[in-house]
Design a protein around this motif. Structure first.
Motif, mmCIF file in Angstrom:
data_model
loop_
_atom_site.group_PDB
_atom_site.id
_atom_site.type_symbol
_atom_site.label_atom_id
_atom_site.label_comp_id
_atom_site.label_asym_id
_atom_site.label_seq_id
_atom_site.Cartn_x
_atom_site.Cartn_y
_atom_site.Cartn_z
ATOM 1 N N GLN A 1 0.829 -1.191 0.000
ATOM 2 C CA GLN A 1 0.000 0.000 0.000
ATOM 3 C C GLN A 1 0.871 1.252 0.000
ATOM 4 O O GLN A 1 1.985 1.237 0.487
ATOM 5 N N ASP A 31 0.223 5.130 -10.258
ATOM 6 C CA ASP A 31 -0.634 3.947 -10.296
ATOM 7 C C ASP A 31 -1.953 4.172 -9.573
ATOM 8 O O ASP A 31 -2.837 3.316 -9.611
ATOM 9 N N TYR A 32 -2.077 5.328 -8.898
ATOM 10 C CA TYR A 32 -3.199 5.562 -8.007
ATOM 11 C C TYR A 32 -4.043 6.755 -8.424
ATOM 12 O O TYR A 32 -3.522 7.848 -8.682
ATOM 13 N N ARG A 53 -5.431 9.246 -12.408
ATOM 14 C CA ARG A 53 -3.995 9.055 -12.281
ATOM 15 C C ARG A 53 -3.180 10.096 -13.036
ATOM 16 O O ARG A 53 -2.113 10.510 -12.568
ATOM 17 N N ALA A 98 -6.164 6.789 -1.512
ATOM 18 C CA ALA A 98 -5.580 6.331 -2.771
ATOM 19 C C ALA A 98 -6.265 5.059 -3.243
ATOM 20 O O ALA A 98 -6.587 4.180 -2.439
ATOM 21 N N ARG A 99 -6.459 4.981 -4.544
ATOM 22 C CA ARG A 99 -7.105 3.826 -5.163
ATOM 23 C C ARG A 99 -6.166 3.268 -6.220
ATOM 24 O O ARG A 99 -5.827 3.974 -7.182
ATOM 25 N N PHE A 100 -5.784 1.989 -6.073
ATOM 26 C CA PHE A 100 -4.856 1.358 -7.015
ATOM 27 C C PHE A 100 -5.612 0.918 -8.254
ATOM 28 O O PHE A 100 -5.849 -0.250 -8.517
ATOM 29 N N TYR A 111 -11.327 2.617 -2.019
ATOM 30 C CA TYR A 111 -9.985 3.132 -1.772
ATOM 31 C C TYR A 111 -9.181 2.189 -0.890
ATOM 32 O O TYR A 111 -9.700 1.638 0.087
ATOM 33 N N ASP A 112 -7.903 2.030 -1.248
ATOM 34 C CA ASP A 112 -7.041 1.038 -0.616
ATOM 35 C C ASP A 112 -6.234 1.580 0.545
ATOM 36 O O ASP A 112 -5.890 0.849 1.468
#
Length: 124
Positions: A1, A31-32, A53, A98-100, A111-112
């Motif tokens: 993460q 990437d996010y 992104r 953040a979201r991958f 969201y991660d």
């Protein structure tokens, strides 16, 4: 993460401005997709704004549209939230997320990674 750290919160009078920043580290920033959420006392965490992104697409909650602007610097690995015409109802802890993946989701579960938050207080 990815690790996220917010800064820039504080106390401001109604009608004033603040700029929040979120520094990302540990993973490839591009990437996010990146977002801001907020949580007022006694309320659920809610979506504020998201940016894709590349920074070419953005989306906002209706409550902040026209007053807040999200942006990102993919060289400095930061995402910012410029907040203008602040209202007392904007008072909350603001979180960077953040979201991958790509996309502009407004749901928390999309969201991660999350930062620890920064307090914004708007006095009337």
């Amino acid at each position: 993460q990815v690790q996220l750290k917010e800064s820039g919160g504080g106390l401001v009078q109604a009608g004033g401005s603040l700029r929040l920043s979120c520094a990302a580290s540990g993973r490839t920033f591009t990437d996010y997709a990146m977002a801001w959420f907020r949580q007022a006392p006694g309320k659920e965490r809610e979506f504020v704004a998201v940016i894709n992104r590349s920074g070419s697409e953005k989306a906002y909650a209706d409550s902040v549209k026209g007053r807040f602007t999200i942006s990102r610097d993919n060289y400095e690995n930061t995402v910012s939230l410029q907040m203008n015409s602040l209202k007392p109802e904007d008072t909350a802890v603001y979180y960077c997320a953040a979201r991958f993946s790509e996309g502009l989701p407004s749901m928390l579960w999309a969201y991660d990674s999350w930062g620890q938050g920064t307090q914004v207080t708007v006095s009337s």
